[in-house]
Write a protein that holds these residues in place. Structure first.
Motif, mmCIF file in Angstrom:
data_model
loop_
_atom_site.group_PDB
_atom_site.id
_atom_site.type_symbol
_atom_site.label_atom_id
_atom_site.label_comp_id
_atom_site.label_asym_id
_atom_site.label_seq_id
_atom_site.Cartn_x
_atom_site.Cartn_y
_atom_site.Cartn_z
ATOM 1 N N SER A 267 0.835 -1.206 0.000
ATOM 2 C CA SER A 267 0.000 0.000 0.000
ATOM 3 C C SER A 267 0.868 1.254 0.000
ATOM 4 O O SER A 267 0.428 2.317 -0.448
ATOM 5 C CB SER A 267 -0.944 -0.018 1.200
ATOM 6 O OG SER A 267 -0.193 -0.075 2.383
ATOM 7 N N ALA A 268 2.109 1.124 0.498
ATOM 8 C CA ALA A 268 3.012 2.279 0.466
ATOM 9 C C ALA A 268 3.524 2.515 -0.950
ATOM 10 O O ALA A 268 3.911 3.619 -1.306
ATOM 11 C CB ALA A 268 4.184 2.045 1.403
ATOM 12 N N MET A 269 3.528 1.441 -1.760
ATOM 13 C CA MET A 269 4.043 1.576 -3.130
ATOM 14 C C MET A 269 2.946 2.000 -4.105
ATOM 15 O O MET A 269 3.156 2.875 -4.946
ATOM 16 C CB MET A 269 4.651 0.245 -3.593
ATOM 17 C CG MET A 269 6.011 -0.013 -2.995
ATOM 18 S SD MET A 269 6.618 -1.649 -3.378
ATOM 19 C CE MET A 269 7.079 -1.470 -5.066
ATOM 20 N N GLY A 271 -0.289 2.749 -3.073
ATOM 21 C CA GLY A 271 -1.292 3.590 -2.425
ATOM 22 C C GLY A 271 -2.367 2.781 -1.737
ATOM 23 O O GLY A 271 -2.933 1.863 -2.336
ATOM 24 N N GLY A 272 -2.611 3.131 -0.481
ATOM 25 C CA GLY A 272 -3.654 2.438 0.272
ATOM 26 C C GLY A 272 -5.008 3.025 -0.068
ATOM 27 O O GLY A 272 -5.111 4.167 -0.527
ATOM 28 N N GLY A 273 -6.059 2.248 0.132
ATOM 29 C CA GLY A 273 -7.410 2.756 -0.112
ATOM 30 C C GLY A 273 -7.767 2.876 -1.576
ATOM 31 O O GLY A 273 -8.773 3.470 -1.922
ATOM 32 N N GLU A 274 -6.916 2.334 -2.465
ATOM 33 C CA GLU A 274 -7.226 2.340 -3.904
ATOM 34 C C GLU A 274 -7.839 0.993 -4.262
ATOM 35 O O GLU A 274 -7.303 -0.046 -3.884
ATOM 36 C CB GLU A 274 -5.938 2.523 -4.719
ATOM 37 C CG GLU A 274 -5.336 3.903 -4.617
ATOM 38 C CD GLU A 274 -6.055 4.920 -5.482
ATOM 39 O OE1 GLU A 274 -6.900 4.509 -6.283
ATOM 40 O OE2 GLU A 274 -5.777 6.118 -5.329
ATOM 41 N N ILE A 350 5.847 0.103 9.097
ATOM 42 C CA ILE A 350 4.430 0.488 9.128
ATOM 43 C C ILE A 350 3.782 -0.020 10.413
ATOM 44 O O ILE A 350 3.053 0.714 11.104
ATOM 45 C CB ILE A 350 3.685 -0.067 7.888
ATOM 46 C CG1 ILE A 350 4.161 0.656 6.628
ATOM 47 C CG2 ILE A 350 2.180 0.087 8.031
ATOM 48 C CD1 ILE A 350 3.658 0.048 5.341
ATOM 49 N N PRO B 59 -5.871 4.925 5.020
ATOM 50 C CA PRO B 59 -5.329 5.894 4.061
ATOM 51 C C PRO B 59 -6.350 6.158 2.953
ATOM 52 O O PRO B 59 -7.009 5.230 2.472
ATOM 53 C CB PRO B 59 -4.095 5.176 3.510
ATOM 54 C CG PRO B 59 -3.675 4.259 4.596
ATOM 55 C CD PRO B 59 -4.925 3.820 5.273
ATOM 56 N N GLY B 60 -6.484 7.413 2.588
ATOM 57 C CA GLY B 60 -7.452 7.777 1.546
ATOM 58 C C GLY B 60 -8.772 8.261 2.122
ATOM 59 O O GLY B 60 -9.560 8.880 1.413
ATOM 60 N N LYS B 86 -2.306 8.293 0.789
ATOM 61 C CA LYS B 86 -2.372 6.876 0.409
ATOM 62 C C LYS B 86 -1.240 6.080 1.053
ATOM 63 O O LYS B 86 -1.355 4.881 1.268
ATOM 64 C CB LYS B 86 -2.271 6.730 -1.115
ATOM 65 C CG LYS B 86 -3.336 7.489 -1.874
ATOM 66 C CD LYS B 86 -4.656 6.781 -1.841
ATOM 67 C CE LYS B 86 -5.699 7.516 -2.675
ATOM 68 N NZ LYS B 86 -7.032 6.987 -2.488
ATOM 69 N N ASP B 87 -0.143 6.774 1.331
ATOM 70 C CA ASP B 87 0.991 6.098 1.957
ATOM 71 C C ASP B 87 0.701 5.921 3.448
ATOM 72 O O ASP B 87 0.449 6.899 4.162
ATOM 73 C CB ASP B 87 2.247 6.971 1.761
ATOM 74 C CG ASP B 87 3.465 6.361 2.418
ATOM 75 O OD1 ASP B 87 3.335 5.258 2.986
ATOM 76 O OD2 ASP B 87 4.544 6.990 2.352
ATOM 77 N N PRO B 88 0.710 4.697 3.951
ATOM 78 C CA PRO B 88 0.344 4.469 5.354
ATOM 79 C C PRO B 88 1.219 5.219 6.352
ATOM 80 O O PRO B 88 0.731 5.696 7.373
ATOM 81 C CB PRO B 88 0.501 2.957 5.536
ATOM 82 C CG PRO B 88 0.807 2.374 4.233
ATOM 83 C CD PRO B 88 1.034 3.457 3.254
#
Lengths: 485, 216
Positions: A267-269, A271-274, A350, B59-60, B86-88
């Protein structure tokens, strides 16, 4: 509108209705029997036809399965024979190639041993003059003469000194022979070792020849399509299917662990929440893609190493090209393993940050994630890094059980399909028979309902002197001619 | 004929490749905290709600905390707002900063306000939430739900809460409610009716702050 024929008298009405119904049923007996017969025959014939078709399909399927099984078995045996021949070739090239030199060495050793042996046999001859002198002295008679006595004493002394001299020479000669015999030992050992080596090589060749013989026997049995070999191949395929399925389940477990190791840091690479599709997060899909790419590279690696034969085109590539492909697959796998190591570190960061935040939200003071210095605290991250590096390579071996699974699944599932088709055929046939008998039962039940008019008919016919048809005649007439099956 | 099929297949493939998931999965939460009168004493508990939200949101997602005062239809009353990265790791930093900003809420709300403009707060919240474009929008109202407006304030406007969930938190009973519980139930009923007629997706009340997970 009332159903009562005689208003106010329901019993009489019912009786009249029953009589009317009986009359109608008696009158419609023949056509209704015909309808029941036709329907039951149509159904049972259709079902039995279906059963027959399924039985034939099962036979064809079984034949096809046998063909595939034998072809696969033939291929395996051919590969085994090829491997054995390769081994024999290597053995011959490696060992038998040096046989002229070995033979020359053996001959040299034997010649030297023979020469030495001959030398050992040469004993120094006694001096001939000395023997004659001894014989002459031995002929002198003891007369008590002083001169003779004196002469004999001188001779005795001379003889003793000569004897010592001869004995010394004799001993020296024997020492020389022993020395020569000592020099035999290394040649003897060398000879022994050479012969042992030859024996081992010949033994290895004999074993390979025996294995080739066994495989050839099997090949002949497969070519002949014997039932015994078919059963043995089926049993072998079933065992392979179970074992490979078990190994695949374990491999999927490993892949699952790997997935959860990299899904979160992904998710860091990406993007989280996508979200890409439905409720699937982009980071999860990215992690899944990485694992699938690793598995694919592993497959190619196994294929280029010729451990598996899933892609004939790769298998048939020229050696140089194949080696290049091997290095490409290995490099990609290595890079992905490196990425997983980095993700393992990221995951740890994380989690540490999350713990720190939640500790702060729980009432404590929020502090930035502290980097622990104690080596004990680094064990989990080190473990994750090792796992992240090893799992892609471990996953690479999935190709071997996968190949076995695919080939054995064809046999096992084919066998199961035959079983299912046969069972379905049996059910259809059973249903057809039941339908046919139901038709007969219905006809008899129909006649049972109108037994009164039938009895009257029988009585009338008896009075007129005509032959009376029994109740079961109708059922007999209803019998379906056994045209099918 | 074959060529036509090929073209159709290609078009279908292109069409399918463009079929991403257009629906937003992000959540947006707007917390309205009543700072009027005696309810200002409940601010510690509001912080508990904020902490829960910071621990739950991903995130988001977006979060905003605003005060409900005499007139609340203004951005000035937003104490803190953030759309988490988006980055945790970055999102974690944002959450820490958010918590620090919310800590100042108690200081800012000392004394309390004379009136309670819940409607104005809801209008402001709906505006914020619709701007985030989040897929799941929630207004949390941390209040006793007793609206009191001064004579000049006009709130007789149509609210548009389409697709927004409204959750009333910690709805405490007033002294008058203790005398006549019908007032309490009537107040809740009237709010439910009002938000539902405004198109709200859901109306819910949570008084037990130990079970805040029910708000989602």
């Amino acid at each position: 509108m009332s159903w009562q024929i005689v208003p106010g008298n329901s019993s009489l009405s019912m009786l009249l209705l029953a009589a009317l119904a009986l009359a109608f049923l008696y009158a419609a007996r023949q056509p209704l029997h015909g309808v029941i017969h036709s329907l039951s025959r149509a159904l049972s014939d259709g079902l039995r036809l279906g059963a027959r078709w399924l039985a034939r399909a099962a036979v064809r399927l079984k034949e096809r399965n046998t063909l595939v099984l034998l072809a696969h078995g033939r291929e395996e045996v051919t590969q085994a024979i090829e491997r054995e021949f390769q081994r024999v070739t290597v053995l011959v090239q490696r060992d038998l190639q040096g046989y002229p030199a070995l033979q020359r060495r053996l001959l040299d050793d034997i010649t030297r041993i023979e020469e030495d042996y001959r030398k050992c046999g040469e004993v120094p001859p006694p001096p001939p003059e000395w023997v004659k002198a001894v014989e002459a002295v031995a002929q002198i008679k003891h007369t008590g003469d002083g001169v003779a006595q004196k002469l004999l004493e001188v001779i005795s002394e001379s003889l003793e000194s000569i004897y010592e001299q001869v004995l010394g020479e004799y001993r020296r000669a024997y020492e020389e022979r022993h020395r020569i015999l000592d020099s035999f030992v290394p040649f003897g050992r060398s000879l022994n070792e050479t012969l042992l080596k030859v024996d081992r090589n010949i033994g290895g060749l004999q074993e390979s020849a025996a294995r080739i013989d066994a495989q050839m026997d099997r090949y002949e049995q497969i070519a002949a399509g014997s039932e015994r070999v078919e059963h043995s191949l089926t049993a072998s395929a079933t065992v392979q299917f179970v074992i490979s399925a078990l190994v695949l389940v374990i491999a999927f477990g490993g892949a699952f662990v790997n997935f959860w190791l990299i899904a979160r840091p992904m998710s860091a690479m990406v993007g989280g929440g996508e979200y890409i599709v439905g409720d699937l997060e982009a980071s999860h899909i990215a992690a899944l893609v990485i694992i699938l790419v690793e598995a694919t590279m592993g497959l190619f690696l196994m294929e280029t190493l010729r451990f598996t034969h899933l892609f004939p085109r790769i298998h048939n590539l020229p050696d140089r090209m194949r080696r290049r492909m091997l290095w490409v697959a290995f490099s990609i796998l290595f890079i992905l393993a490196g990425v997983e190591v980095a993700l393992a570190v990221m995951r740890d960061q994380i989690i540490a940050a999350d713990i720190a935040l939640k500790r702060g939200l729980g009432g404590g003071e929020i502090v930035a994630a502290v980097v622990e210095t104690a080596w004990v605290n680094k064990i989990p991250v080190a473990g994750q890094m090792i796992l992240g590096f090893i799992l892609p390579f471990a996953l690479a071996f999935i190709g071997i059980p996968l190949e076995y699974f695919i080939y054995s699944a064809r046999t096992v599932l084919g066998g199961l399909l035959v079983l299912v088709v046969l069972s379905l055929g049996f059910v259809l046939r059973l249903t057809g028979n039941v339908t046919r008998h139901l038709g007969r039962a219905l006809v008899m039940a129909y006649d049972a309902v109108i037994f009164l008019p039938l009895m009257i008919e029988r009585a009338v016919l008896m009075l007129r002197g005509r032959p009376v048809a029994s109740v079961s005649d109708a059922a007999r007439l209803a019998k379906t001619p056994e045209t099918l099956l | 004929m074959r060529r036509r099929w090929l073209i159709m297949l290609l078009l279908a493939a292109v069409g399918l490749s463009g079929c991403g998931d257009k629906k937003s999965h992000a959540r947006a939460v707007y917390l309205l905290v009543d700072t009027s009168g005696t309810y200002a004493q409940e601010l510690d508990r509001a912080e508990q709600v904020v902490n829960f939200l910071l621990g739950t949101l991903n995130p988001g997602d977006s979060l905003a905390v605003a005060r409900v005062k005499s007139r609340s239809f203004t951005e000035k009353d937003i104490v803190a707002k953030a759309t988490f990265a988006k980055d945790p790791l970055q999102a974690n930093g944002q959450k820490r900063a958010f918590k620090e900003r919310v800590s100042a809420l108690k200081e800012k709300s000392k004394g309390g306000s004379a009136y309670t403009d819940i409607t104005g707060g809801i209008l402001q919240a709906a505006e914020f939430l619709n701007e985030t474009g989040a897929g799941r929008k929630t207004i949390l109202i941390f209040s006793d739900m007793q609206e009191e407006l001064d004579a000049k304030t006009e709130r007789n406007v149509n609210m548009n809460l389409t697709g927004i969930r409204v959750v009333a938190l910690n709805v405490t009973k007033l002294a008058t409610d203790n005398v006549d519980p019908k007032r309490y139930y009537g107040r809740l009923e009237s709010w439910e009716k009002r938000v539902k007629s405004a198109g709200a997706a859901e109306w819910r009340m949570i008084n037990d702050l130990e079970h805040l997970e029910r708000m989602f």
